[in-house]
Design a protein around this motif. Sequence first.
Motif, PDB file in Angstrom:
ATOM      1  N   ILE A   7      33.132 -17.015  32.368  1.00  0.00           N
ATOM      2  CA  ILE A   7      33.035 -16.229  33.852  1.00  0.00           C
ATOM      3  C   ILE A   7      32.473 -14.820  33.393  1.00  0.00           C
ATOM      4  CG2 ILE A   7      34.683 -15.030  35.390  1.00  0.00           C
ATOM      5  CD1 ILE A   7      36.627 -17.414  35.384  1.00  0.00           C
ATOM      6  N   LEU A   8      32.853 -14.243  32.618  1.00  0.00           N
ATOM      7  CA  LEU A   8      32.205 -12.781  32.255  1.00  0.00           C
ATOM      8  C   LEU A   8      30.767 -12.960  31.662  1.00  0.00           C
ATOM      9  CD1 LEU A   8      35.522 -11.265  30.115  1.00  0.00           C
ATOM     10  CD2 LEU A   8      34.420 -10.761  32.539  1.00  0.00           C
ATOM     11  N   PHE A   9      30.404 -14.053  31.022  1.00  0.00           N
ATOM     12  CA  PHE A   9      29.232 -14.384  30.381  1.00  0.00           C
ATOM     13  C   PHE A   9      28.332 -14.524  31.677  1.00  0.00           C
ATOM     14  CE2 PHE A   9      25.764 -17.439  29.480  1.00  0.00           C
ATOM     15  CZ  PHE A   9      25.070 -16.674  28.594  1.00  0.00           C
ATOM     16  N   PHE A  10      28.749 -15.138  32.840  1.00  0.00           N
ATOM     17  CA  PHE A  10      28.060 -15.304  33.859  1.00  0.00           C
ATOM     18  C   PHE A  10      27.842 -14.174  34.835  1.00  0.00           C
ATOM     19  CE2 PHE A  10      28.463 -20.137  33.079  1.00  0.00           C
ATOM     20  CZ  PHE A  10      26.982 -20.298  32.773  1.00  0.00           C
ATOM     21  N   PHE A  11      28.705 -13.525  34.856  1.00  0.00           N
ATOM     22  CA  PHE A  11      28.982 -12.237  35.717  1.00  0.00           C
ATOM     23  C   PHE A  11      27.692 -11.217  35.046  1.00  0.00           C
ATOM     24  CE2 PHE A  11      30.887  -8.157  36.870  1.00  0.00           C
ATOM     25  CZ  PHE A  11      30.630  -7.935  38.027  1.00  0.00           C
ATOM     26  N   VAL A  38      20.938 -17.068  42.116  1.00  0.00           N
ATOM     27  CA  VAL A  38      21.094 -18.345  41.378  1.00  0.00           C
ATOM     28  C   VAL A  38      22.363 -17.808  40.363  1.00  0.00           C
ATOM     29  CG1 VAL A  38      20.134 -19.635  39.319  1.00  0.00           C
ATOM     30  CG2 VAL A  38      18.797 -19.105  41.099  1.00  0.00           C
ATOM     31  N   PHE A  39      22.182 -16.792  39.746  1.00  0.00           N
ATOM     32  CA  PHE A  39      23.192 -16.355  38.771  1.00  0.00           C
ATOM     33  C   PHE A  39      24.581 -16.179  39.344  1.00  0.00           C
ATOM     34  CE2 PHE A  39      19.162 -15.643  36.646  1.00  0.00           C
ATOM     35  CZ  PHE A  39      19.578 -16.399  35.305  1.00  0.00           C
ATOM     36  N   LEU A  40      24.533 -15.576  40.782  1.00  0.00           N
ATOM     37  CA  LEU A  40      25.757 -15.433  41.601  1.00  0.00           C
ATOM     38  C   LEU A  40      26.431 -16.863  41.985  1.00  0.00           C
ATOM     39  CD1 LEU A  40      27.660 -13.698  43.213  1.00  0.00           C
ATOM     40  CD2 LEU A  40      26.124 -14.132  45.026  1.00  0.00           C
ATOM     41  N   VAL A  41      25.394 -17.901  41.841  1.00  0.00           N
ATOM     42  CA  VAL A  41      26.172 -19.207  42.415  1.00  0.00           C
ATOM     43  C   VAL A  41      26.878 -19.627  40.908  1.00  0.00           C
ATOM     44  CG1 VAL A  41      25.515 -21.531  42.639  1.00  0.00           C
ATOM     45  CG2 VAL A  41      24.629 -19.841  44.244  1.00  0.00           C
ATOM     46  N   LEU A  42      26.121 -19.502  39.825  1.00  0.00           N
ATOM     47  CA  LEU A  42      26.865 -19.982  38.506  1.00  0.00           C
ATOM     48  C   LEU A  42      28.202 -19.053  38.273  1.00  0.00           C
ATOM     49  CD1 LEU A  42      23.566 -20.053  36.336  1.00  0.00           C
ATOM     50  CD2 LEU A  42      24.910 -21.890  37.120  1.00  0.00           C
ATOM     51  N   PHE A  43      28.242 -17.865  38.832  1.00  0.00           N
ATOM     52  CA  PHE A  43      29.261 -16.930  38.355  1.00  0.00           C
ATOM     53  C   PHE A  43      30.444 -17.612  39.431  1.00  0.00           C
ATOM     54  CE2 PHE A  43      31.927 -13.463  40.393  1.00  0.00           C
ATOM     55  CZ  PHE A  43      32.615 -13.265  39.468  1.00  0.00           C
ATOM     56  N   ILE A  44      30.132 -17.899  40.476  1.00  0.00           N
ATOM     57  CA  ILE A  44      31.386 -18.457  41.399  1.00  0.00           C
ATOM     58  C   ILE A  44      31.781 -19.701  41.075  1.00  0.00           C
ATOM     59  CG2 ILE A  44      31.546 -19.154  43.802  1.00  0.00           C
ATOM     60  CD1 ILE A  44      29.688 -16.999  44.653  1.00  0.00           C
TER      61      ILE A  44
END
Length: 216
Positions: free
Chosen positions: A18-22, A37-43
């Motif tokens: 989670i921290l990595f994608f954030f 795109v990265f917001l979707v991956l984080f969520i």
Amino acid sequence: MKNSTTTQIIAKEGWKYILFFFFLFLLSIYIEFLPWVFLVLFIFSVFIFRNPERLPNEDDEFALLAQSDGKVTSIEKIQLEGKEYIRVQIDKSIFNVSLLRSPTKLSILNTKRRHGLFLPTSSKLSKKLAESVTLRCKSELSPLIIVISAGILARKIDLFKTIGPLKPASRFGLLVEGVVELYISVETRIKVSIGDEVKAGQSVLGYFAHKGNSSE
């Protein structure tokens, strides 16, 4: 042996992802490169590692609980090492809660890990070549074997406990995607049917016979 996942809303095993994608999301904002795109991956990473509380649907010591979220895809009698069992197979998708839970009060006698490939669960080669873990357990009600096989998206099978006692519905592992099989006494009365959606530690798969025997 690791400590069991806590009752926090997010499984602690997922925080590094989670921290990595954030971090990637913040970086994408900074460089102005596809931040959505990265917001979707984080969520989605938060969604995968959610850790809801679960209570069994029935307060019955003979109840057999689902060991994983997912769909029941097979219920059959099978010979294993010279003994006959009922095998209940649950296919777990990436959209199901990832935590694995104990189907009853039991004690893990030993754990065997087979290092292998990460294949689609639908592949015929998955049974023989997939990364898997087998837990042999002792219960007062029935002999128990739990086999966890990783799917193509799993990348890892996390176990919080590899030997020792577990309470009913307690968390013992984490699987993002794959198949979880439960081998139990043929005297067990199965309640679910193929195609049913179940939840780990909550849905009742069936009931143990009142005269079940423990087995090592």
